[in-house]
Motif scaffolding. Structure first.
Motif, PDB file in Angstrom:
ATOM      1  N   ASP A  44      20.697 -38.261  65.326  1.00  0.00           N
ATOM      2  CA  ASP A  44      19.834 -38.833  66.355  1.00  0.00           C
ATOM      3  C   ASP A  44      19.804 -40.350  66.331  1.00  0.00           C
ATOM      4  OD1 ASP A  44      18.997 -36.460  67.526  1.00  0.00           O
ATOM      5  OD2 ASP A  44      17.351 -36.193  66.109  1.00  0.00           O
ATOM      6  N   VAL A  45      20.230 -40.950  65.227  1.00  0.00           N
ATOM      7  CA  VAL A  45      20.107 -42.389  65.060  1.00  0.00           C
ATOM      8  C   VAL A  45      21.343 -43.083  65.647  1.00  0.00           C
ATOM      9  CG1 VAL A  45      19.812 -44.252  63.393  1.00  0.00           C
ATOM     10  CG2 VAL A  45      18.720 -42.046  63.006  1.00  0.00           C
ATOM     11  N   VAL A  52      24.863 -50.033  59.767  1.00  0.00           N
ATOM     12  CA  VAL A  52      24.270 -51.162  59.055  1.00  0.00           C
ATOM     13  C   VAL A  52      23.410 -50.667  57.891  1.00  0.00           C
ATOM     14  CG1 VAL A  52      22.745 -53.159  59.262  1.00  0.00           C
ATOM     15  CG2 VAL A  52      24.348 -52.630  61.090  1.00  0.00           C
ATOM     16  N   SER A  53      22.704 -49.551  58.094  1.00  0.00           N
ATOM     17  CA  SER A  53      21.891 -48.998  57.018  1.00  0.00           C
ATOM     18  C   SER A  53      22.764 -48.559  55.853  1.00  0.00           C
ATOM     19  CB  SER A  53      21.077 -47.812  57.536  1.00  0.00           C
ATOM     20  OG  SER A  53      20.218 -48.210  58.569  1.00  0.00           O
ATOM     21  N   PRO A  60      17.352 -46.462  57.332  1.00  0.00           N
ATOM     22  CA  PRO A  60      17.470 -46.879  58.729  1.00  0.00           C
ATOM     23  C   PRO A  60      16.188 -47.400  59.354  1.00  0.00           C
ATOM     24  CG  PRO A  60      17.698 -44.496  58.506  1.00  0.00           C
ATOM     25  CD  PRO A  60      17.795 -45.083  57.133  1.00  0.00           C
ATOM     26  N   GLY A  61      15.032 -47.125  58.770  1.00  0.00           N
ATOM     27  CA  GLY A  61      13.812 -47.770  59.242  1.00  0.00           C
ATOM     28  C   GLY A  61      13.348 -47.324  60.600  1.00  0.00           C
ATOM     29  N   LEU A 300      33.458 -44.105  53.460  1.00  0.00           N
ATOM     30  CA  LEU A 300      34.144 -45.258  54.047  1.00  0.00           C
ATOM     31  C   LEU A 300      33.317 -46.534  53.924  1.00  0.00           C
ATOM     32  CD1 LEU A 300      35.553 -43.614  57.308  1.00  0.00           C
ATOM     33  CD2 LEU A 300      36.752 -44.070  55.165  1.00  0.00           C
ATOM     34  N   ARG A 301      32.260 -46.479  53.136  1.00  0.00           N
ATOM     35  CA  ARG A 301      31.409 -47.660  52.977  1.00  0.00           C
ATOM     36  C   ARG A 301      32.227 -48.832  52.434  1.00  0.00           C
ATOM     37  NH1 ARG A 301      25.871 -48.053  49.262  1.00  0.00           N
ATOM     38  NH2 ARG A 301      25.409 -50.240  49.758  1.00  0.00           N
TER      39      ARG A 301
END
Length: 437
Positions: A44-45, A52-53, A60-61, A300-301
């Motif tokens: 959903d994000v 970025v999170s 994710p805030g 993949l970070r």
């Protein structure tokens, strides 16, 4: 808590920072940061928030879910993180021109607006928006330049996307901070105001500034005033165009930021087209995959995109017609969106022509759904008789001026340039004026 604070600030994003910067010294201040986020479903994000999170190691805030009334739309979330949405895409720190809707009804004059912008800019390190050095054949009025980006703070020039978070953290050091989220407001028997928190406790104060972001502020007001039928706000939902043939521009610039160029048309100090040209070869592979197929992987970070990714250049285009209206129900948990009619959008056609004059070819374009433009503004509350009124008009009546909003909710309209700096300048000016009364 039993202390009665002089001021309570709800929120910890850009406008909360501006609010704190404008408060008189020696006041007792409590800040409800809201940094107690729920755990949303990753699907959903928004992909950029997820990327970025993941890359920064931060949550994710996002907090309360707002479900669409129609299944084809995405879930929206209120932001609940220090730094707000500026942690994700608030890096463009741009002043409005004299002909843009900078807030002439609030500021004494344009110079007063510029002065507040300058005060906010002094907290950060900014790129200077250098014009493209080579020749172009752009249509009349169009200019091409590097974006003016927020890339650090005065104390940490390399903060990048953490710049707003670092700045608000620094500003909050000398105040009382509460990590819980605000759920509603009420007046105490002795005339002060209480902010009810998600853990069941309360914080009491004489003055409350709501800087929780447009969605967060809307939900808080809806939860606090029983007679409201709902709320609405505006979003600037741009076009996303996909072009090729602009790699020569990407190679010509000295930097390697993902946000490569700004293309805008200016007439009489008024911006009537604003576009961002992105370099997919200068970002994380996760963002490329997330944008293309909604896939973000922790494996993949830290992996950068291959240079091949630069073959396709996304161009995000804001025009005078690419706005939308979001309507919330009385609970603040359901929404519907309504796109402005853009069937004949001259701004879009002219921008595509400008991209072509640079050697590019736009293969296709689509409209961002309402609510996912994240340029929220003009919060209006719907009364029980069906009338819509600006949020601060309602709050002044309800609280005798003791509860007011200072975030982008109070901007009746925005220009095509990103409005983060203008929202901060407006917040600072409003709080200063109220403190003088």
């Amino acid at each position: 808590m039993t202390t009665c604070f002089d001021v309570i600030v709800v929120g910890a994003g850009p406008c909360a920072l501006a609010t704190l910067s404008a408060l008189p010294a020696n006041l007792s201040v409590a800040i409800i940061t809201g940094s107690e986020p729920a755990l949303p479903s990753p699907s959903d994000v928004h992909p950029k928030i997820r990327v970025v999170s993941l890359e920064s190691g931060q949550h994710p805030g996002v907090a309360d879910r707002i479900e669409p009334t129609e299944g084809k739309h995405r879930t929206l979330y209120a932001t609940a993180i220090t730094g707000g949405l500026a942690n994700y895409w608030g890096q463009q720190f741009v002043r409005y021109g004299r002909g843009d809707p900078y807030g002439a009804d609030l500021f004494t004059n344009y110079q007063a607006y510029i002065d507040e912008c300058s005060t906010m800019e002094a907290l950060f390190c900014l790129t200077d928006g250098t014009p493209f050095p080579g020749p172009t054949h752009l249509p009349e009025g169009f200019i091409l330049h590097e974006p003016r980006l927020l890339n650090g703070t005065a104390d940490n020039a390399a903060a990048g996307l953490d710049a707003m978070r670092f700045a608000i953290d620094q500003a909050m050091k000398n105040y009382t901070c509460v990590a819980c989220r605000a759920t509603r407001l009420s007046r105490t028997e002795t005339g002060e105001w209480s902010v009810h928190l998600s853990d069941g406790s309360r914080v009491t104060g004489r003055k409350i500034w709501l800087a929780a972001g447009v969605i967060g502020t809307a939900q808080l007001v809806l939860n606090s005033i029983d007679t409201l039928r709902g709320a609405s706000f505006r979003d600037h939902a741009p076009y996303m165009a996909y072009a090729s043939g602009l790699r020569h521009l990407l190679r010509a610039r000295p930097g390697r930021h993902f946000n490569a160029y700004t293309l805008e048309r200016i007439e009489s100090s008024h911006c009537d087209v604003f576009a961002s040209i992105y370099d997919m070869g200068s970002t994380e592979l996760n963002l490329v995959l997330g944008s293309a197929i909604n896939l973000v992987s922790p494996f993949l970070r830290g992996v950068r995109s291959p240079s091949l990714a630069s073959r396709l250049q996304p161009v995000q285009i804001w025009t005078m017609r690419s706005f939308s209206r979001i309507v919330l129900d009385a609970t603040g948990t359901r929404y519907s969106s309504h796109l402005d009619d853009a069937s004949t959008d001259d701004g879009l056609c002219q921008t595509i022509a400008a991209v072509s004059s640079l050697g590019g070819k736009v293969w296709r374009h689509n409209r961002t759904p309402g609510g996912l433009g994240f340029h929220y503004h003009n919060l209006r509350m719907t009364l029980d008789d069906g009338r819509d009124i600006p949020v601060n008009t309602l709050l002044r009546r309800w609280s005798d001026g003791h509860v007011l909003c200072s975030d982008a909710s109070i901007l009746p309209t925005i220009g095509l340039r990103p409005h983060t700096l203008t929202a901060m300048a407006t917040a600072r000016y409003l709080v200063k004026k109220q403190s003088e009364q």
